[in-house]
Scaffold this motif. Structure first.
Motif, PDB file in Angstrom:
ATOM      1  N   ARG A 134      -4.685   9.842   1.144  1.00 37.46           N
ATOM      2  CA  ARG A 134      -4.278  11.246   1.039  1.00 37.46           C
ATOM      3  C   ARG A 134      -2.794  11.393   1.376  1.00 37.46           C
ATOM      4  NH1 ARG A 134      -7.879  14.329   5.153  1.00 37.46           N
ATOM      5  NH2 ARG A 134      -6.832  12.783   6.464  1.00 37.46           N
ATOM      6  N   PRO A 135      -2.101  12.322   0.724  1.00 38.94           N
ATOM      7  CA  PRO A 135      -0.686  12.539   1.071  1.00 38.94           C
ATOM      8  C   PRO A 135      -0.536  12.971   2.522  1.00 38.94           C
ATOM      9  CG  PRO A 135      -1.220  13.581  -1.025  1.00 38.94           C
ATOM     10  CD  PRO A 135      -2.523  13.157  -0.412  1.00 38.94           C
ATOM     11  N   ALA A 136       0.369  12.330   3.240  1.00 41.53           N
ATOM     12  CA  ALA A 136       0.685  12.730   4.611  1.00 41.53           C
ATOM     13  C   ALA A 136       1.610  13.941   4.563  1.00 41.53           C
ATOM     14  CB  ALA A 136       1.349  11.561   5.337  1.00 41.53           C
ATOM     15  N   PRO A 137       1.794  14.640   5.678  1.00 41.56           N
ATOM     16  CA  PRO A 137       2.723  15.780   5.693  1.00 41.56           C
ATOM     17  C   PRO A 137       4.104  15.373   5.180  1.00 41.56           C
ATOM     18  CG  PRO A 137       1.438  15.733   7.710  1.00 41.56           C
ATOM     19  CD  PRO A 137       1.094  14.484   6.975  1.00 41.56           C
ATOM     20  N   GLY A 138       4.625  16.164   4.250  1.00 36.77           N
ATOM     21  CA  GLY A 138       5.926  15.880   3.671  1.00 36.77           C
ATOM     22  C   GLY A 138       5.873  15.022   2.422  1.00 36.77           C
ATOM     23  N   GLN A 139       4.685  14.508   2.075  1.00 33.13           N
ATOM     24  CA  GLN A 139       4.540  13.700   0.868  1.00 33.13           C
ATOM     25  C   GLN A 139       3.941  14.537  -0.258  1.00 33.13           C
ATOM     26  OE1 GLN A 139       2.099  10.376   2.012  1.00 33.13           O
ATOM     27  NE2 GLN A 139       3.720   9.371   3.190  1.00 33.13           N
ATOM     28  N   TRP A 190     -13.253  10.692  14.021  1.00 31.28           N
ATOM     29  CA  TRP A 190     -12.872  12.029  14.485  1.00 31.28           C
ATOM     30  C   TRP A 190     -11.587  11.962  15.302  1.00 31.28           C
ATOM     31  CZ3 TRP A 190     -14.466  14.684  19.461  1.00 31.28           C
ATOM     32  CH2 TRP A 190     -14.150  16.045  19.425  1.00 31.28           C
ATOM     33  N   GLY A 191     -11.506  10.993  16.203  1.00 27.09           N
ATOM     34  CA  GLY A 191     -10.300  10.861  17.007  1.00 27.09           C
ATOM     35  C   GLY A 191      -9.078  10.524  16.167  1.00 27.09           C
ATOM     36  N   ALA A 192      -9.249   9.610  15.200  1.00 23.61           N
ATOM     37  CA  ALA A 192      -8.118   9.237  14.351  1.00 23.61           C
ATOM     38  C   ALA A 192      -7.631  10.419  13.518  1.00 23.61           C
ATOM     39  CB  ALA A 192      -8.520   8.079  13.446  1.00 23.61           C
ATOM     40  N   LEU A 193      -8.550  11.192  12.969  1.00 21.45           N
ATOM     41  CA  LEU A 193      -8.169  12.344  12.142  1.00 21.45           C
ATOM     42  C   LEU A 193      -7.465  13.418  12.964  1.00 21.45           C
ATOM     43  CD1 LEU A 193     -11.321  12.665   9.849  1.00 21.45           C
ATOM     44  CD2 LEU A 193      -9.025  11.935   9.168  1.00 21.45           C
ATOM     45  N   ARG A 194      -7.705  13.444  14.265  1.00 20.46           N
ATOM     46  CA  ARG A 194      -7.029  14.426  15.137  1.00 20.46           C
ATOM     47  C   ARG A 194      -5.707  13.895  15.678  1.00 20.46           C
ATOM     48  NH1 ARG A 194      -9.588  15.336  19.726  1.00 20.46           N
ATOM     49  NH2 ARG A 194     -11.116  13.664  19.508  1.00 20.46           N
ATOM     50  N   GLY A 195      -5.317  12.686  15.223  1.00 20.30           N
ATOM     51  CA  GLY A 195      -4.044  12.127  15.671  1.00 20.30           C
ATOM     52  C   GLY A 195      -4.073  11.592  17.077  1.00 20.30           C
ATOM     53  N   GLU A 196      -5.228  11.128  17.513  1.00 20.90           N
ATOM     54  CA  GLU A 196      -5.398  10.682  18.895  1.00 20.90           C
ATOM     55  C   GLU A 196      -5.303   9.156  18.979  1.00 20.90           C
ATOM     56  OE1 GLU A 196      -8.398  12.707  21.697  1.00 20.90           O
ATOM     57  OE2 GLU A 196      -9.396  10.878  21.016  1.00 20.90           O
ATOM     58  N   PRO A 197      -4.424   8.599  19.806  1.00 23.23           N
ATOM     59  CA  PRO A 197      -4.350   7.140  19.934  1.00 23.23           C
ATOM     60  C   PRO A 197      -5.620   6.576  20.579  1.00 23.23           C
ATOM     61  CG  PRO A 197      -2.391   8.211  20.866  1.00 23.23           C
ATOM     62  CD  PRO A 197      -3.406   9.282  20.615  1.00 23.23           C
ATOM     63  N   HIS A 234       0.833  -1.204   0.000  1.00 24.20           N
ATOM     64  CA  HIS A 234       0.000   0.000   0.000  1.00 24.20           C
ATOM     65  C   HIS A 234       0.874   1.264   0.000  1.00 24.20           C
ATOM     66  CE1 HIS A 234      -3.062  -2.916   1.032  1.00 24.20           C
ATOM     67  NE2 HIS A 234      -3.990  -1.990   0.873  1.00 24.20           N
ATOM     68  N   PHE A 235       0.404   2.251  -0.733  1.00 22.91           N
ATOM     69  CA  PHE A 235       1.011   3.593  -0.770  1.00 22.91           C
ATOM     70  C   PHE A 235       2.407   3.589  -1.409  1.00 22.91           C
ATOM     71  CE2 PHE A 235      -0.973   3.211   3.640  1.00 22.91           C
ATOM     72  CZ  PHE A 235      -2.254   3.471   3.191  1.00 22.91           C
ATOM     73  N   ASN A 236       2.776   2.534  -2.123  1.00 19.51           N
ATOM     74  CA  ASN A 236       4.138   2.375  -2.612  1.00 19.51           C
ATOM     75  C   ASN A 236       4.265   2.875  -4.052  1.00 19.51           C
ATOM     76  OD1 ASN A 236       6.736   1.590  -3.218  1.00 19.51           O
ATOM     77  ND2 ASN A 236       6.480  -0.542  -2.620  1.00 19.51           N
ATOM     78  N   HIS A 237       5.111   3.897  -4.232  1.00 22.14           N
ATOM     79  CA  HIS A 237       5.394   4.425  -5.570  1.00 22.14           C
ATOM     80  C   HIS A 237       6.907   4.481  -5.806  1.00 22.14           C
ATOM     81  CE1 HIS A 237       1.200   5.657  -6.319  1.00 22.14           C
ATOM     82  NE2 HIS A 237       1.172   6.008  -5.042  1.00 22.14           N
ATOM     83  N   GLU A 238       7.641   3.570  -5.194  1.00 22.80           N
ATOM     84  CA  GLU A 238       9.100   3.607  -5.308  1.00 22.80           C
ATOM     85  C   GLU A 238       9.561   3.325  -6.734  1.00 22.80           C
ATOM     86  OE1 GLU A 238      11.163   1.276  -2.434  1.00 22.80           O
ATOM     87  OE2 GLU A 238       9.901   1.954  -0.774  1.00 22.80           O
ATOM     88  N   THR A 239       8.918   2.373  -7.411  1.00 25.40           N
ATOM     89  CA  THR A 239       9.278   2.037  -8.791  1.00 25.40           C
ATOM     90  C   THR A 239       8.000   2.024  -9.629  1.00 25.40           C
ATOM     91  OG1 THR A 239       8.965  -0.352  -8.545  1.00 25.40           O
ATOM     92  CG2 THR A 239      11.119   0.555  -7.904  1.00 25.40           C
ATOM     93  N   VAL A 266       3.046   7.626  -0.816  1.00 26.62           N
ATOM     94  CA  VAL A 266       1.982   8.628  -0.751  1.00 26.62           C
ATOM     95  C   VAL A 266       0.784   7.984  -0.066  1.00 26.62           C
ATOM     96  CG1 VAL A 266       0.432  10.140  -2.025  1.00 26.62           C
ATOM     97  CG2 VAL A 266       2.767   9.767  -2.852  1.00 26.62           C
ATOM     98  N   GLY A 267       0.483   8.465   1.149  1.00 27.38           N
ATOM     99  CA  GLY A 267      -0.594   7.894   1.936  1.00 27.38           C
ATOM    100  C   GLY A 267      -0.034   7.255   3.191  1.00 27.38           C
ATOM    101  N   ALA A 268      -0.914   7.055   4.180  1.00 32.96           N
ATOM    102  CA  ALA A 268      -0.465   6.484   5.453  1.00 32.96           C
ATOM    103  C   ALA A 268      -1.656   5.972   6.240  1.00 32.96           C
ATOM    104  CB  ALA A 268       0.299   7.523   6.277  1.00 32.96           C
ATOM    105  N   HIS A 269      -1.386   4.969   7.107  1.00 33.46           N
ATOM    106  CA  HIS A 269      -2.404   4.505   8.044  1.00 33.46           C
ATOM    107  C   HIS A 269      -2.521   5.445   9.239  1.00 33.46           C
ATOM    108  CE1 HIS A 269      -1.140   0.395   6.323  1.00 33.46           C
ATOM    109  NE2 HIS A 269      -2.320   0.672   5.820  1.00 33.46           N
ATOM    110  N   SER A 270      -1.374   5.908   9.705  1.00 36.08           N
ATOM    111  CA  SER A 270      -1.322   6.701  10.927  1.00 36.08           C
ATOM    112  C   SER A 270      -1.504   8.174  10.638  1.00 36.08           C
ATOM    113  CB  SER A 270       0.012   6.467  11.650  1.00 36.08           C
ATOM    114  OG  SER A 270       0.203   5.092  11.921  1.00 36.08           O
ATOM    115  N   VAL A 271      -1.936   8.903  11.657  1.00 39.38           N
ATOM    116  CA  VAL A 271      -2.120  10.352  11.556  1.00 39.38           C
ATOM    117  C   VAL A 271      -1.324  11.003  12.690  1.00 39.38           C
ATOM    118  CG1 VAL A 271      -3.756  12.274  11.627  1.00 39.38           C
ATOM    119  CG2 VAL A 271      -4.419  10.089  10.583  1.00 39.38           C
ATOM    120  N   GLY A 272      -0.461  11.924  12.337  1.00 38.08           N
ATOM    121  CA  GLY A 272       0.328  12.630  13.347  1.00 38.08           C
ATOM    122  C   GLY A 272       1.650  11.971  13.668  1.00 38.08           C
ATOM    123  N   VAL A 273       1.832  10.721  13.247  1.00 30.95           N
ATOM    124  CA  VAL A 273       3.087   9.998  13.473  1.00 30.95           C
ATOM    125  C   VAL A 273       3.379   9.171  12.228  1.00 30.95           C
ATOM    126  CG1 VAL A 273       2.867   9.894  15.995  1.00 30.95           C
ATOM    127  CG2 VAL A 273       1.870   8.081  14.579  1.00 30.95           C
TER     128      VAL A 273
END
Length: 312
Positions: free
Chosen positions: A152-157, A248-255, A86-91, A165-172
């Motif tokens: 969605r692109p995570a920060p820095g992507q 809502w909690g996940a989108l706010r980066g809350e464990p 998932h989210f892999n665009h290396e090649t 491009v993309g991530a399971h986690s939010v904030g980490v």
């Protein structure tokens, strides 16, 4: 999927490779087990459809099975190669496999939507069963749709430039400390949590109805179909509220294991309202009806009419 689960379990035991902080065979194991539950539930729901919708349901179910199998072949291919699926665009090859997975997910979701529409149009056994199945299908569609938030692109992507491009986690970053078995992040938000909870409404709401039917001989209020219907509607509303709260909690980066004050307040409010609504639903509207028949997971076959002969 059951066979792939066995193969993936063997891979966990024999292959010590780790990818993004997790054993490399953990993803196909979790996906295959989830698809076993998902497809068995859809197969049961297809058996509840009236005859005029069963042909369309058969085709939609076949598309779901084929799309699921295709996605698992692609995921397992990347596991064998030792690459992220998932989210892999290396090649270009990695990117092509990920794009193909995205197409299979859209096809699977669309076929599941067709099944949900058929379930709404069909006349099922009784109203409580009908709404448990229908609302379970709708919530499962919502949960599956939440998976698109992960793309969605995570920060820095940046699309077209970043290898991931993309991530399971939010904030980490992905691959950090995670919960046992699930791997859900313990330091930030994780969109896999509402995705998982939403998809498995497909099993949990019908199981709730079966539990109500099993308890009906002992608890008189549950013998009334109207009471069972109200409890199913209350449970569905509570499930939707919990799904929204987790998202809502996940989108706010809350464990999940360290919810904040706002999330705890929402959880207490949902619990209180659900308890009050269930108490109102259990109030019997009339005389106690006879106990319902034992719950069954298959539709009853049509009975053959007996010959009627005139009596001399």
């Amino acid at each position: 999927m059951a066979l792939l689960a066995v193969v993936s379990a063997a891979g966990l035991a024999l292959d010590d490779r780790v990818l993004v902080g997790a054993p490399i065979w953990a993803k196909p194991l979790k996906f295959s087990l989830s698809f076993v539950a998902y497809c068995l539930s859809l197969a049961w729901m297809l058996s509840l459809l009236p005859p005029r919708f069963r042909r369309a349901g058969w085709w939609a179910g076949t598309v779901v099975a084929a799309a699921s199998a295709t996605e698992m072949v692609l995921i397992t291919t990347q596991v064998v190669r030792g690459r992220r699926s998932h989210f892999n665009h290396e090649t270009p090859f990695d990117s092509g496999l990920y794009d193909a997975m995205a197409v299979t997910v859209v096809v699977l979701w669309t076929a599941s939507l067709v099944l949900a529409v058929l379930l709404f149009r069909g006349t099922l056994a009784d109203r409580a069963t009908a709404w448990a199945v229908r609302l379970g299908a709708v919530l499962a569609l919502a949960g599956a749709g939440l998976g698109f938030l992960m793309t969605r692109p995570a920060p820095g992507q940046r699309r077209g430039a970043s290898p991931t491009v993309g991530a399971h986690s939010v904030g980490v970053p992905d691959g950090g400390p995670g919960m046992p078995l699930t791997g859900w992040s313990t330091t930030g938000g994780d969109l896999r949590i509402p995705h998982f909870v939403g998809m498995h409404a497909l099993q949990l709401l019908p199981l709730l109805l079966l539990a109500l039917l099993a308890l009906a001989p002992r608890f008189a209020p549950l013998r009334d179909e109207r009471v069972r219907l109200r409890l199913v509607l209350v449970a569905s509303a509570a499930y939707a509220a919990v799904l929204a709260l987790l998202t809502w909690g996940a989108l706010r980066g809350e464990p999940l294991i360290r919810p904040g004050g706002a999330t705890l307040t929402g959880a207490v409010l949902i619990t209180a309202l659900t308890g009050a609504a269930a108490w109102v639903a259990l109030r019997r509207p009339g005389p106690t009806p006879p106990a319902p028949p034992a719950p069954s997971l298959v539709s009853a076959p049509a009975q053959r009419p007996r010959d009627v002969r005139p009596v001399a």
